[in-house]
Design a protein around this motif. Structure first.
Motif, PDB file in Angstrom:
ATOM      1  N   ASN A 179       0.708  -0.691  -0.572  1.00  0.00           N
ATOM      2  CA  ASN A 179      -0.047   0.019   0.227  1.00  0.00           C
ATOM      3  C   ASN A 179       1.181   1.334  -0.062  1.00  0.00           C
ATOM      4  O   ASN A 179       0.190   2.257   0.016  1.00  0.00           O
ATOM      5  CB  ASN A 179      -0.812  -0.085   1.447  1.00  0.00           C
ATOM      6  N   LEU A 180       2.288   1.206  -0.033  1.00  0.00           N
ATOM      7  CA  LEU A 180       3.049   2.244  -0.127  1.00  0.00           C
ATOM      8  C   LEU A 180       4.041   2.694  -2.020  1.00  0.00           C
ATOM      9  O   LEU A 180       4.133   1.742  -1.749  1.00  0.00           O
ATOM     10  CB  LEU A 180       4.277   1.576   0.768  1.00  0.00           C
ATOM     11  N   VAL A 181       2.656   3.570  -1.803  1.00  0.00           N
ATOM     12  CA  VAL A 181       3.225   4.067  -3.369  1.00  0.00           C
ATOM     13  C   VAL A 181       3.747   6.032  -3.802  1.00  0.00           C
ATOM     14  O   VAL A 181       3.168   6.600  -2.896  1.00  0.00           O
ATOM     15  CB  VAL A 181       2.110   3.726  -4.388  1.00  0.00           C
ATOM     16  N   GLY A 182       5.345   5.970  -3.756  1.00  0.00           N
ATOM     17  CA  GLY A 182       5.339   7.764  -4.105  1.00  0.00           C
ATOM     18  C   GLY A 182       5.779   7.920  -2.761  1.00  0.00           C
ATOM     19  O   GLY A 182       5.845   8.702  -2.020  1.00  0.00           O
ATOM     20  N   ALA A 183       6.028   6.625  -1.878  1.00  0.00           N
ATOM     21  CA  ALA A 183       6.451   7.147  -0.473  1.00  0.00           C
ATOM     22  C   ALA A 183       7.797   7.744   0.081  1.00  0.00           C
ATOM     23  O   ALA A 183       8.701   7.152  -1.309  1.00  0.00           O
ATOM     24  CB  ALA A 183       5.713   5.891   1.189  1.00  0.00           C
ATOM     25  N   VAL A 184       8.332   8.707   0.350  1.00  0.00           N
ATOM     26  CA  VAL A 184       9.750   9.190   1.080  1.00  0.00           C
ATOM     27  C   VAL A 184      10.080   8.700   2.414  1.00  0.00           C
ATOM     28  O   VAL A 184       9.634   9.604   3.081  1.00  0.00           O
ATOM     29  CB  VAL A 184       9.851  10.526   0.590  1.00  0.00           C
ATOM     30  N   LEU A 185      10.599   7.751   3.443  1.00  0.00           N
ATOM     31  CA  LEU A 185      10.314   7.218   4.113  1.00  0.00           C
ATOM     32  C   LEU A 185      12.123   8.206   4.741  1.00  0.00           C
ATOM     33  O   LEU A 185      12.914   7.683   4.148  1.00  0.00           O
ATOM     34  CB  LEU A 185      10.400   5.663   4.489  1.00  0.00           C
ATOM     35  N   LEU A 186      11.653   8.812   5.446  1.00  0.00           N
ATOM     36  CA  LEU A 186      12.804   9.614   6.022  1.00  0.00           C
ATOM     37  C   LEU A 186      13.489   9.084   7.511  1.00  0.00           C
ATOM     38  O   LEU A 186      12.302   8.179   8.003  1.00  0.00           O
ATOM     39  CB  LEU A 186      12.219  11.294   7.133  1.00  0.00           C
ATOM     40  N   ALA A 187      14.048   8.621   6.991  1.00  0.00           N
ATOM     41  CA  ALA A 187      15.353   7.703   8.167  1.00  0.00           C
ATOM     42  C   ALA A 187      16.431   8.434   8.674  1.00  0.00           C
ATOM     43  O   ALA A 187      18.131   7.999   8.144  1.00  0.00           O
ATOM     44  CB  ALA A 187      16.327   6.353   7.256  1.00  0.00           C
ATOM     45  N   ASN A 188      16.514   9.529   9.280  1.00  0.00           N
ATOM     46  CA  ASN A 188      17.427   9.948   9.865  1.00  0.00           C
ATOM     47  C   ASN A 188      17.596  10.260  11.121  1.00  0.00           C
ATOM     48  O   ASN A 188      17.843  10.725  12.283  1.00  0.00           O
ATOM     49  CB  ASN A 188      17.063  11.314   9.483  1.00  0.00           C
ATOM     50  N   GLY A 189      17.388   8.670  11.926  1.00  0.00           N
ATOM     51  CA  GLY A 189      17.037   8.273  13.881  1.00  0.00           C
ATOM     52  C   GLY A 189      17.162   9.784  14.392  1.00  0.00           C
ATOM     53  O   GLY A 189      17.195  10.208  15.416  1.00  0.00           O
ATOM     54  N   GLY A 190      15.550  10.939  13.887  1.00  0.00           N
ATOM     55  CA  GLY A 190      15.188  11.815  14.728  1.00  0.00           C
ATOM     56  C   GLY A 190      15.545  12.996  14.213  1.00  0.00           C
ATOM     57  O   GLY A 190      15.150  13.264  15.565  1.00  0.00           O
ATOM     58  N   ARG A 191      16.892  13.260  13.529  1.00  0.00           N
ATOM     59  CA  ARG A 191      17.063  14.522  14.157  1.00  0.00           C
ATOM     60  C   ARG A 191      16.312  15.607  13.592  1.00  0.00           C
ATOM     61  O   ARG A 191      16.415  16.632  14.090  1.00  0.00           O
ATOM     62  CB  ARG A 191      18.315  14.432  12.299  1.00  0.00           C
ATOM     63  N   PHE A 192      15.346  14.833  12.320  1.00  0.00           N
ATOM     64  CA  PHE A 192      14.446  16.332  12.137  1.00  0.00           C
ATOM     65  C   PHE A 192      12.651  15.056  11.205  1.00  0.00           C
ATOM     66  O   PHE A 192      12.998  14.664  11.302  1.00  0.00           O
ATOM     67  CB  PHE A 192      14.456  17.074  11.294  1.00  0.00           C
ATOM     68  N   THR A 193      11.917  16.235  11.651  1.00  0.00           N
ATOM     69  CA  THR A 193      10.491  15.425  10.761  1.00  0.00           C
ATOM     70  C   THR A 193      10.742  16.678   9.908  1.00  0.00           C
ATOM     71  O   THR A 193      10.542  17.274   9.741  1.00  0.00           O
ATOM     72  CB  THR A 193       9.902  14.874  12.147  1.00  0.00           C
ATOM     73  N   THR A 194       9.647  16.068   8.853  1.00  0.00           N
ATOM     74  CA  THR A 194       8.769  17.127   8.313  1.00  0.00           C
ATOM     75  C   THR A 194       7.527  16.536   7.745  1.00  0.00           C
ATOM     76  O   THR A 194       6.673  15.386   8.005  1.00  0.00           O
ATOM     77  CB  THR A 194       9.065  16.377   6.613  1.00  0.00           C
TER      78      THR A 194
END
Length: 270
Positions: free
Chosen positions: A255-270
């Protein structure tokens, strides 16, 4: 090729599937290739501009072979994917991890940090440095997406995972070409994702933060220490980012299409 790799806890996840990984000679790409082999992939092609490095990784893995590939060369990308189709008859998974940074710009930023002054990069950034980063990171991503879509459309199925960067969001000071290239990577991947979902093809992106790879190891210490933050997780490992990439490539992410998964350890969120 060795049969030393043991099947992992998700051993059936990629059984009978054919995969290709770019940038597979080191770092995240190599970690992805190893995990695909451990999870039962029928075949995995390791592509890298450094054929020798990709070959060394492939030697460890059952069902693996290596090929030299510069993703900035559109004809070479087309040819590499066509070779996969000729040899295996299909391409089920593409993980595009190839990319470059700019060591010279990183050094300028580090020197400024060490001297306690703001970085001054843009005025010194020449056309060749800009073009190199764009050619490999952005043009290369388009080449890989296009060739993968052409290969997957006839079967009406496939998963493409692109390794982007959290730099597309936080736009590090003094690194405009890299940030712009990765923002473009995210945008082109999402645009293609919306187009090809009707063909049964899923495209998604992992956007890592600081990750322990050869690229990170070449980053000047003054710049690396700037990423240190006791409030968040330390540098990710290549295997941790590969875990996310393989999830996106698996049926569990249907069910994930066009997702951009931010994997930065919690440095920031969007």
């Amino acid at each position: 090729m060795s049969d030393a790799v043991q099947l992992g806890p998700f051993q059936g996840r990629f059984r009978d599937r054919v995969a290709m990984v770019t940038g597979a000679g080191s770092g995240i790409g190599a970690a992805v290739a190893r995990q695909l082999a451990a999870e039962g992939v029928r075949a995995v092609v390791l592509a890298d501009v450094d054929r020798e490095a990709a070959g060394a990784v492939a030697e460890e893995l059952p069902g693996a072979r290596a090929t030299a590939l510069d993703v900035a060369d559109a004809a070479a990308v087309d040819g590499a994917v066509e070779d996969v189709l000729r040899e295996y008859g299909r391409l089920d998974v593409m993980v595009h991890a190839a990319g470059v940074d700019d060591p010279r710009a990183k050094q300028w930023i580090a020197d400024a940090l060490s001297a306690g002054r703001p970085p001054e990069v843009t005025g010194w950034l020449d056309d060749a440095a800009w073009a190199r980063v764009m050619r490999v990171n952005l043009d290369g991503t388009f080449h890989v997406l296009r060739a993968s879509v052409r290969a997957m459309r006839p079967r009406a199925s496939g998963a493409i995972v692109v390794i982007g960067s959290s730099s597309a969001f936080d736009a590090p000071v003094g690194y405009p070409h890299y940030a712009a290239s990765k923002a473009g990577v995210h945008a082109v991947s999402q645009a293609v994702a919306k187009e090809v979902v009707a063909d049964g093809i899923r495209v998604n992106v992992v956007a890592p933060g600081p990750t322990r790879t050869g690229m990170a190891a070449r980053t000047p210490e003054a710049l690396r220490s700037g990423f240190a933050d006791p409030r968040v997780r330390p540098y990710a490992t290549a295997d941790e980012i590969a875990d996310i990439a393989l999830f996106l490539a698996s049926d569990a992410a249907a069910n994930l299409v066009g997702a951009v998964l931010l994997a930065n350890g919690g440095r920031f969120t969007t």
